[in-house]
Design an enzyme around this catalytic site. Structure first.
Site, mmCIF file in Angstrom:
data_model
loop_
_atom_site.group_PDB
_atom_site.id
_atom_site.type_symbol
_atom_site.label_atom_id
_atom_site.label_comp_id
_atom_site.label_asym_id
_atom_site.label_seq_id
_atom_site.Cartn_x
_atom_site.Cartn_y
_atom_site.Cartn_z
ATOM 1 N N HIS A 84 73.983 1.316 1.142
ATOM 2 C CA HIS A 84 75.245 1.785 0.563
ATOM 3 C C HIS A 84 75.876 0.805 -0.439
ATOM 4 O O HIS A 84 77.086 0.596 -0.441
ATOM 5 C CB HIS A 84 76.239 2.111 1.669
ATOM 6 C CG HIS A 84 75.887 3.317 2.493
ATOM 7 N ND1 HIS A 84 75.085 4.336 2.029
ATOM 8 C CD2 HIS A 84 76.245 3.668 3.766
ATOM 9 C CE1 HIS A 84 74.972 5.260 2.969
ATOM 10 N NE2 HIS A 84 75.650 4.881 4.026
ATOM 11 N N HIS A 154 80.765 10.256 1.961
ATOM 12 C CA HIS A 154 80.392 9.863 3.327
ATOM 13 C C HIS A 154 81.410 10.369 4.354
ATOM 14 O O HIS A 154 81.700 9.694 5.338
ATOM 15 C CB HIS A 154 80.257 8.340 3.410
ATOM 16 C CG HIS A 154 79.322 7.856 4.467
ATOM 17 N ND1 HIS A 154 79.638 7.885 5.806
ATOM 18 C CD2 HIS A 154 78.078 7.340 4.387
ATOM 19 C CE1 HIS A 154 78.630 7.384 6.507
ATOM 20 N NE2 HIS A 154 77.668 7.049 5.661
ATOM 21 N N GLU A 272 75.382 13.986 3.752
ATOM 22 C CA GLU A 272 75.414 13.160 2.550
ATOM 23 C C GLU A 272 74.373 13.686 1.547
ATOM 24 O O GLU A 272 73.178 13.447 1.703
ATOM 25 C CB GLU A 272 75.109 11.709 2.901
ATOM 26 C CG GLU A 272 76.030 11.111 3.946
ATOM 27 C CD GLU A 272 75.458 9.842 4.542
ATOM 28 O OE1 GLU A 272 75.106 8.919 3.782
ATOM 29 O OE2 GLU A 272 75.338 9.786 5.779
#
Length: 307
Positions: A84, A154, A272
């Site tokens: 991420h 997210h 996601e």
């Protein structure tokens, strides 16, 4: 921290300028998105709740990739791997609120080169809400150097608003998924046939794997993902080829959620939308490389249904 409410008919969503976070999404006051009771907790949290994660969501093996410009080392923040976007993550930044209407908000972010990701980037996300309960997210990123990009939202969803999500029923237009190793790096694209990853017909999450999923599914072009309980459903469509289904196994926050609820394992699931994890190291995986001539554009829609 600025909060922007958008509304259309009986539907509402609340967006924060911190991380361009989707903080709530509701119909007739029933909210299906997890969030911190104290919105300021978003600043220090590493759970990415509702954030626009970028420039690169998901994992890169060994926090390293190479292209014609050489070797690029990104931060190791998930064991030996990268997750991420590390400290460059768009979700840690305060976005600029560029434009608002009653039913939409557009946010922008200037992200300077850092953390092993080449180039300066200009990111934009627009949230818009229709009267029939469709929350549409439109993404664009421009940059001045070649860089792998894979942004996502997210948000953790819970159709009941709180409690265990493993009785949620999932139906998915996906014939394939990405198998992973013990560090959650994809190893190969496999058929869902006769596996615990076959959601082509409705299945409750808890029926298999104790409901524990953190895998990318290959969504058919024009396909849909539907999650539902007895009272509500959420349908997802996207222009992207993949969706990471994460069922919140590692949620274990000391912070409290809205209305004092516990943000504990299996209290929320993520959908996601994305290109395939680790695509910078896998030319056989679908991905996107940004450069000064190649703008990133995608969209994802979530439709909330009250039965």
């Amino acid at each position: 921290m600025r909060e922007i409410k958008i509304k259309n008919g009986s539907y509402e969503a609340l967006i924060l300028d911190q991380g361009a976070i989707l903080y709530s999404f509701s119909v007739d006051g029933h909210d299906v998105v997890l969030g911190f009771g104290n919105v300021e907790d978003n600043i220090e949290s590493d759970s990415y709740l509702g954030q626009i994660v970028g420039p690169y969501a998901n994992r890169i093996c060994d926090a390293l990739y190479s292209d014609e410009n050489g070797e690029h080392r990104v931060e190791k923040n998930d064991g030996k791997n990268h997750l991420h976007s590390g400290s460059r993550n768009y979700g840690w930044k305060v976005w600029n609120v560029k434009e608002t209407t009653d039913s939409s908000v557009t946010l922008t972010l200037s992200s300077p080169e850092s953390s092993g990701y080449p180039g300066n980037q200009e990111a934009c996300v627009k949230y818009s809400l229709s009267s029939c309960g469709v929350l549409r997210l439109e993404y664009s990123i421009k940059g001045d150097k070649k860089c792998p990009v894979n942004p996502t939202n997210h948000a953790f969803f819970n159709l009941s608003g709180s409690g265990d999500i493993r009785d949620t029923v999932v139906t998915m237009d996906a014939d394939e998924y990405l198998a992973v190793d013990n560090t959650l790096i994809p190893t190969e694209i496999k058929s869902v046939e006769s596996t615990d990853f076959d959601f082509r017909s409705p299945k409750a999450l808890r029926e298999r794997r104790n409901g524990a999923y953190d895998h990318c599914f290959v969504i058919k072009e024009g396909g849909k993902v539907r999650v539902e309980n007895n009272e509500y459903a959420l349908e997802m469509t996207t222009s992207l080829p993949g969706m990471q289904l994460y069922t919140g196994e590692f949620l274990n926050r000391k912070e409290k959620g809205k209305n004092g609820t516990a943000l504990s394992p299996f209290t929320g699931f993520c959908m996601e939308t994305e290109y395939y994890p680790d695509f910078p190291n896998r030319p056989d995986y679908r991905g996107f490389w940004l450069d000064d001539k190649n703008e990133y554009v995608s969209w994802t829609e979530y439709r909330l249904i009250k039965k």
